[in-house]
Design a protein around this motif. Structure first.
Motif, PDB file in Angstrom:
ATOM      1  N   TYR A   9      -5.901   7.571  -3.735  1.00 52.18           N
ATOM      2  CA  TYR A   9      -6.910   6.790  -4.457  1.00 52.18           C
ATOM      3  C   TYR A   9      -7.919   7.710  -5.123  1.00 52.18           C
ATOM      4  N   TYR A  66      -8.003  -2.534  -8.863  1.00 57.73           N
ATOM      5  CA  TYR A  66      -6.825  -1.911  -9.472  1.00 57.73           C
ATOM      6  C   TYR A  66      -5.514  -2.419  -8.854  1.00 57.73           C
ATOM      7  N   SER A  67      -5.544  -2.803  -7.584  1.00 58.57           N
ATOM      8  CA  SER A  67      -4.296  -3.255  -6.961  1.00 58.57           C
ATOM      9  C   SER A  67      -3.808  -4.587  -7.527  1.00 58.57           C
ATOM     10  N   HIS A 126      -8.866   4.770 -10.713  1.00 54.20           N
ATOM     11  CA  HIS A 126      -8.530   3.458 -10.172  1.00 54.20           C
ATOM     12  C   HIS A 126      -9.794   2.624 -10.018  1.00 54.20           C
ATOM     13  N   ALA A 174      -5.604  -2.711  -1.332  1.00 54.79           N
ATOM     14  CA  ALA A 174      -6.458  -1.614  -1.802  1.00 54.79           C
ATOM     15  C   ALA A 174      -7.162  -0.919  -0.636  1.00 54.79           C
ATOM     16  N   HIS A 191      -4.720   1.385   1.073  1.00 56.89           N
ATOM     17  CA  HIS A 191      -4.409   2.526   0.206  1.00 56.89           C
ATOM     18  C   HIS A 191      -5.560   3.529   0.163  1.00 56.89           C
ATOM     19  N   LYS A 192      -6.783   3.039   0.172  1.00 58.99           N
ATOM     20  CA  LYS A 192      -7.946   3.919   0.075  1.00 58.99           C
ATOM     21  C   LYS A 192      -8.213   4.681   1.368  1.00 58.99           C
ATOM     22  N   GLU A 232      -4.688  -8.771  -2.209  1.00 60.75           N
ATOM     23  CA  GLU A 232      -4.908  -7.636  -3.110  1.00 60.75           C
ATOM     24  C   GLU A 232      -6.001  -6.713  -2.569  1.00 60.75           C
ATOM     25  N   ARG A 233      -7.080  -7.291  -2.059  1.00 66.20           N
ATOM     26  CA  ARG A 233      -8.164  -6.457  -1.504  1.00 66.20           C
ATOM     27  C   ARG A 233      -7.676  -5.709  -0.262  1.00 66.20           C
ATOM     28  N   GLU A 266     -12.301  -0.847  -9.764  1.00 65.44           N
ATOM     29  CA  GLU A 266     -12.344  -1.963  -8.824  1.00 65.44           C
ATOM     30  C   GLU A 266     -11.270  -2.995  -9.191  1.00 65.44           C
ATOM     31  N   ALA A 307       0.831  -1.210   0.000  1.00 65.14           N
ATOM     32  CA  ALA A 307       0.000   0.000   0.000  1.00 65.14           C
ATOM     33  C   ALA A 307       0.864   1.258   0.000  1.00 65.14           C
TER      34      ALA A 307
END
Length: 573
Positions: A148, A157-158, A153, A176, A179-180, A172-173, A155, A138
Motif C-alpha cells: 500500500y 482504492y479497493s 492508492h 483495504a 492490505h494496508k 471493500e473497507r 481513499e 487482499a
C-alpha cells in the motif's frame, strides 16, 4: 508449373488449420496445425509456450455450436471433435484442481492455478463468507499492485477493482484494511501462496458446477472436487460424497445417477436431471475422469466405463492420463532453474479512471495475442437460497428402497453446510455478452476514457456465436441452462410409461435376435454339409440324433406342408 505450385499450396492449406487458445491471463496463443493432429499435440505446444512441466492439472476446453462445453480429448483428432469449421477457438483451464495447490513444485504452476482460482472467485464459482472473501481479495491486491502506497492508492482504492460478482462497501473497507496493515512486505509469490492456502480450505474449492434439477424440480449444481462429489443448492452444500464412497456413475438420456456406499450395510442413489442429453453425457465424463484422477493409485488401474445397463444404448469412456499420485511423484523429480514469470497487472473495473497502472504484462511471451473486451450485463441474478436437499434412495441388506432424510445418509460432519452468508453472496454471476461489430468502438472509447471493459471469460465458440459464459458460473448461467430443462426434471407418468414400454421393446428385440441366431445355428447343424470337427462331433452324439429324428424332422415336414398350403392358396387366387 505455376498451376502445380498453386494446386499444391491449396492442398497444403486444406490439410492445415488455425487454432487459437485463450490462456488464463486472457492472452491468446495462435498456431497452425495439421488437420489430423491430435489434442495432445496442441496441448504440448501450449505447455512448451508457457514453459510448464506440471501440466497434468490443466486441460483445453471448447464450446460446440449448441453451446455445450467439452474438454478436448488428447487421444483423438482435434478436427473430428470440433463440430464447427476452422479456425477453432479454445481455452486453457485448470481441469483437475490440485488437492494442495500451495505445495506445488514450481512457481509457474502455482501462478496459473492462482489465476484460475481468481477467475473462479470473480465468476461466483468459489463461494465463501465475508471474512474469507476479504482475506482472499487482499492477497490478490498485494500480489498484483504490491504494498500500500498512500501516494498511489487514494481513499477507497479497493472499490475500484472487481474481485467478486458484487460486494458491499463494508467488504471493500475490510479488504483495504487487511492490505494496508497485514500484508506489508509480502512478495507476489508469497501472497499467491497464501491465497492458495486460504482458497483450498473453502467448501467450493475446485468446483466447476453443472446446472441440474433434483427429482423434486429444485435447481441444483453438481460438481466434482479433489475430495469428492458435491451438490450445491443456493449458498449451501447439501450433499458431499468422498471419492472412496462413490461406487458408480451412470447416465441415461438427461438422467444422471450417483451410486455410493457410505457404510457397509447402506447404499445410496442420488438422481438428477441435466438440461440436455449432451450436458448429461459431459457431466458423466467429467465425473469418470475426476474419480479416476483422484481415487486411483496408478494409471494402470484405469478401466473402460460404460454409462448404462445391458439393454440400453450407452456410451463407453476411458480416462487417459496420469493420476494425482503419479503426478505428484513426477513433480518431485523436477530439477531445473525456475522459469521467469511475467505477472499480469490487475485490471480495474470500469469505475476506475483515477488509478493508473503500467502496461499489462502477459505471463507468457507476446506471441500473436490480443485482448478481447466485452460489455458485461448489468443484471446480476442470485440463486435461490433453497434449503431443499435432493431426496436420497437408500439400499439396505434387503435391497429395498427406503426414503431417508439427509441426516440419516450423511455423517454429522457432512450435513448441510452454509458456504456463504447474507453479507456476501457470490452465487451471483456475470454473463459475458458476445462482441458485436457496433460495440467494438464503444469498448475502445471506454478504454480510452480510463474505464476499461472487463475481459471476456469464455468466448470459446466461433466468432459471432453467442455463448453462456464459462458454463460453470452460478446464477445467470445456471438459470439460462436450467430454463432449457423446463419440466423435464421430474419424470411425468407418461414419460415413465414410455420409458417402460421402450425397455420392454428393447428386451423383446434382443430376445428375437437371440432366437434367430439359435435357429441359424440349428439349421447349420442339421442341414449343412460342412465337415467341421466340432460340428461332426455334435452330430454324432446320441442326444442330437434323437432330437433330429423325433423333433426337428417332424417340425420341418410341418413347416413344409404349411408353406405348400399357403403357396397353393396364392396360386389359386
Amino acid at each position: 508449373m505455376l498451376s502445380r505450385f498453386m494446386s499444391g499450396s491449396i492442398r497444403n492449406l486444406e490439410r492445415e488449420y488455425s487454432c487459437t487458445v485463450r490462456l488464463l491471463d486472457d492472452t491468446e496463443y495462435t498456431c497452425t496445425i495439421q488437420r489430423d493432429a491430435k489434442g495432445q499435440y496442441l496441448f504440448d505446444l501450449i505447455c512448451h509456450h508457457l514453459n510448464l512441466l506440471e501440466k497434468d492439472y490443466f486441460g483445453i476446453r471448447y464450446v460446440d455450436p449448441d453451446k455445450q462445453r467439452h474438454w478436448l480429448d488428447f487421444t483423438k483428432s482435434i478436427a473430428k471433435q470440433m463440430k464447427s469449421q476452422p479456425p477453432f477457438t479454445m481455452c486453457l483451464r485448470v481441469k483437475f484442481y490440485p488437492p494442495e495447490p500451495a505445495v506445488l513444485k514450481e512457481e509457474i504452476t502455482r501462478y496459473l492455478v492462482f489465476l484460475q482460482i481468481k477467475r473462479d472467485l470473480y465468476h461466483g464459482r468459489l463461494l465463501c463468507k465475508t471474512s474469507d472473501a476479504a482475506v482472499l481479495a487482499a492477497h490478490i491486491l498485494q500480489a498484483e499492485i504490491g504494498n500500500y502506497d498512500p501516494g498511489k492508492h487514494p481513499e477507497g482504492y479497493s472499490s475500484k477493482f472487481q474481485f467478486f460478482p458484487k460486494h458491499s462497501e463494508k467488504l471493500e473497507r475490510r479488504i483495504a484494511d487487511i492490505h494496508k496493515t497485514e500484508l506489508i512486505g509480502q512478495t507476489p509469490e508469497t501472497s499467491e501462496r497464501n491465497f492458495l492456502q486460504k482458497a483450498q480450505m473453502l467448501e467450493t474449492y475446485g468446483v466447476d458446477p453443472h446446472p441440474c434439477k433434483d427429482v423434486s424440480g429444485n435447481p441444483a449444481f453438481l460438481a466434482f472436487t479433489p475430495f469428492g462429489f458435491v451438490v450445491l443448492q443456493g449458498n449451501r452444500r447439501v450433499h458431499f460424497l468422498k471419492w472412496n464412497e462413490v461406487t458408480k456413475l451412470k447416465f441415461e438420456g438427461k438422467t444422471f445417477h450417483i451410486y455410493a456406499s457410505q457404510r457397509e450395510d447402506e447404499k445410496i442413489i442420488l438422481t438428477y436431471f441435466a438440461p440436455t442429453p449432451e450436458a448429461c453425457k459431459h457431466l458423466w465424463k467429467c465425473g469418470v475422469e475426476n474419480q479416476a484422477f483422484y481415487k486411483l493409485e496408478k494409471s494402470s488401474q484405469v478401466r473402460t466405463v460404460s454409462s448404462s445397463n445391458l439393454f440400453f444404448k450407452g456410451s463407453r469412456f476411458r480416462y487417459s492420463g496420469r493420476v494425482a499420485k503419479e503426478v505428484m511423484e513426477q513433480s518431485a523429480k523436477i530439477k531445473r532453474e525456475p522459469p521467469e514469470i511475467h505477472r499480469a497487472g490487475l485490471v480495474p473495473s470500469r469505475s476506475c479512471p483515477s488509478i493508473t497502472h503500467g502496461p499489462r504484462l502477459s505471463s507468457v511471451p507476446r506471441t500473436r495475442r490480443r485482448a478481447v473486451h466485452i460489455s458485461i450485463m448489468e443484471g446480476l441474478e442470485s440463486l435461490r437460497d433453497s434449503a431443499h436437499s435432493t431426496p436420497v434412495r437408500s439400499v439396505s441388506h434387503g435391497e429395498s428402497f427406503i426414503p431417508r432424510s439427509r441426516s440419516q445418509v450423511t455423517d454429522a460432519s457432512e450435513r448441510t453446510a452454509v458456504i456463504s452468508d447474507e453479507a456476501y453472496s457470490p452465487s451471483d454471476s456475470v454473463l459475458p455478452t458476445p462482441v458485436a461489430e457496433h460495440t467494438i468502438e464503444l469498448a475502445a472509447s471506454r478504454q480510452i476514457n480510463g474505464a476499461p471493459c472487463s475481459i471476456e471469460e469464455e468466448k470459446e465458440s466461433e466468432a459471432g456465436t453467442p455463448i453462456h459464459g464459462e458454463g460453470g458460473d452460478f446464477g445467470v448461467d445456471g438459470r439460462s441452462a436450467l430454463e432449457g430443462a423446463g419440466g423435464d426434471s421430474a419424470l411425468s407418468e407418461v414419460e415413465q410409461v414410455n420409458k417402460f414400454v421402450l425397455s420392454v421393446l428393447r428386451l423383446l428385440l434382443v430376445t428375437i435376435g437371440l432366437l434367430f441366431v439359435l435357429l441359424l445355428l440349428l439349421i447349420i447343424l442339421t442341414e449343412s454339409d460342412l465337415d467341421i470337427a466340432f460340428l461332426r462331433d455334435i452330430r454324432q452324439t446320441p442326444e442330437f440324433e434323437q432330437f433330429h429324428y423325433e423333433y426337428f424332422c417332424p417340425l420341418r415336414r410341418w413347416f413344409a406342408c404349411k408353406l405348400r398350403w399357403v403357396g397353393g392358396l396364392l396360386i389359386n387366387k
